[in-house]
Scaffold this motif. Sequence first.
Motif, mmCIF file in Angstrom:
data_model
loop_
_atom_site.group_PDB
_atom_site.id
_atom_site.type_symbol
_atom_site.label_atom_id
_atom_site.label_comp_id
_atom_site.label_asym_id
_atom_site.label_seq_id
_atom_site.Cartn_x
_atom_site.Cartn_y
_atom_site.Cartn_z
ATOM 1 N N ILE A 42 46.832 41.795 35.117
ATOM 2 C CA ILE A 42 48.240 40.827 36.230
ATOM 3 C C ILE A 42 47.132 41.233 37.378
ATOM 4 O O ILE A 42 45.938 41.565 37.549
ATOM 5 N N VAL A 43 48.091 40.700 38.291
ATOM 6 C CA VAL A 43 47.400 40.425 39.897
ATOM 7 C C VAL A 43 48.440 39.782 40.860
ATOM 8 O O VAL A 43 49.567 39.169 40.805
ATOM 9 N N ARG A 44 48.955 40.687 41.898
ATOM 10 C CA ARG A 44 49.819 40.206 42.744
ATOM 11 C C ARG A 44 49.352 39.233 44.007
ATOM 12 O O ARG A 44 47.574 38.732 44.446
ATOM 13 N N TYR A 45 49.888 38.183 44.146
ATOM 14 C CA TYR A 45 49.118 36.715 44.867
ATOM 15 C C TYR A 45 50.870 36.601 45.304
ATOM 16 O O TYR A 45 51.991 36.055 44.521
ATOM 17 N N GLU A 46 50.812 36.412 46.391
ATOM 18 C CA GLU A 46 51.374 36.064 47.990
ATOM 19 C C GLU A 46 53.265 36.745 47.612
ATOM 20 O O GLU A 46 54.359 36.195 47.741
ATOM 21 N N ASN A 47 52.530 38.227 47.095
ATOM 22 C CA ASN A 47 53.755 39.188 47.796
ATOM 23 C C ASN A 47 54.337 39.162 46.449
ATOM 24 O O ASN A 47 55.295 39.765 45.717
ATOM 25 N N LEU A 48 53.862 38.800 44.833
ATOM 26 C CA LEU A 48 54.420 37.589 44.007
ATOM 27 C C LEU A 48 53.671 38.592 43.074
ATOM 28 O O LEU A 48 52.297 38.580 42.799
ATOM 29 N N ARG A 81 43.408 34.696 30.034
ATOM 30 C CA ARG A 81 42.740 35.188 30.097
ATOM 31 C C ARG A 81 42.515 36.647 31.560
ATOM 32 O O ARG A 81 42.208 37.547 31.112
ATOM 33 N N SER A 82 42.576 35.559 32.550
ATOM 34 C CA SER A 82 41.665 36.041 34.119
ATOM 35 C C SER A 82 42.531 35.711 34.483
ATOM 36 O O SER A 82 42.666 34.803 34.584
ATOM 37 N N LEU A 83 42.972 36.831 35.225
ATOM 38 C CA LEU A 83 43.649 36.077 36.922
ATOM 39 C C LEU A 83 42.913 36.860 38.133
ATOM 40 O O LEU A 83 42.737 38.073 38.177
ATOM 41 N N ILE A 84 42.826 35.816 39.185
ATOM 42 C CA ILE A 84 42.372 36.475 40.103
ATOM 43 C C ILE A 84 42.311 35.709 41.704
ATOM 44 O O ILE A 84 42.781 34.606 41.136
ATOM 45 N N VAL A 85 42.443 36.241 42.607
ATOM 46 C CA VAL A 85 42.906 35.722 44.531
ATOM 47 C C VAL A 85 41.061 35.921 44.519
ATOM 48 O O VAL A 85 40.831 36.282 45.070
#
Length: 204
Positions: A42-48, A81-85
């Motif tokens: 899970i990750v937050r990107y552009e406030n979502l 599998r993976s999420l990063i900003v």
Amino acid sequence: LLSDQSQNLWLALENGISRIEISSPLSTFTERSGITGNVNAIVRYENLLYAGTTTGLFVQDPEKWTDTPFKPAFGLTFPVRSLIVAEGSLLAGTDAGLFQITGKNIRKVESENSFTLYYSPELKLLFTGGSVGLKTYYYDGTFKNIKSLSIEGEDIIGIEVEKIKTGTLAEFWIGTRYNGAIRIKVNKNRTFTSDRFNKSDGLP
């Protein structure tokens, strides 16, 4: 109805009383929220909020927050599998490759599977590991593959930074599924050396 000092709401019912923790900072999202599969990242990107699962990528739908707050995103319907900003983009490592999401646009960076991601903003290096090894990308406006900074033939399952010495060296630990751990030392000119650690070094 009664509100207590802890901002909880108490309800008087026919067969007892119930307490609702309306001030709790915790929220639970399940399949009823629109998310399916097992959550891997899970990750937050552009406030979502984005969730990567075994069935794809999901994102908050601000127009349906009280109904089904999540919806499928960008047509990614395979395991994420993976999420990063990194550098203003959302990067998704999936079984079908590495994808870069910028705003409402998506592009495929790499076709080989990507199980784990790590980005060093100091070195502007993106590491992606999967079942065929480790690949590295340098960011200079776009992510460009550095073929000389790669490890082939290893099933990579984890990437962690050990330390970064400003202006000199960065050290990373690469976890493999079958052959122990690899420590790589990356110079700012993007050359590197590596050391391998296995059962003979005390690893299980």
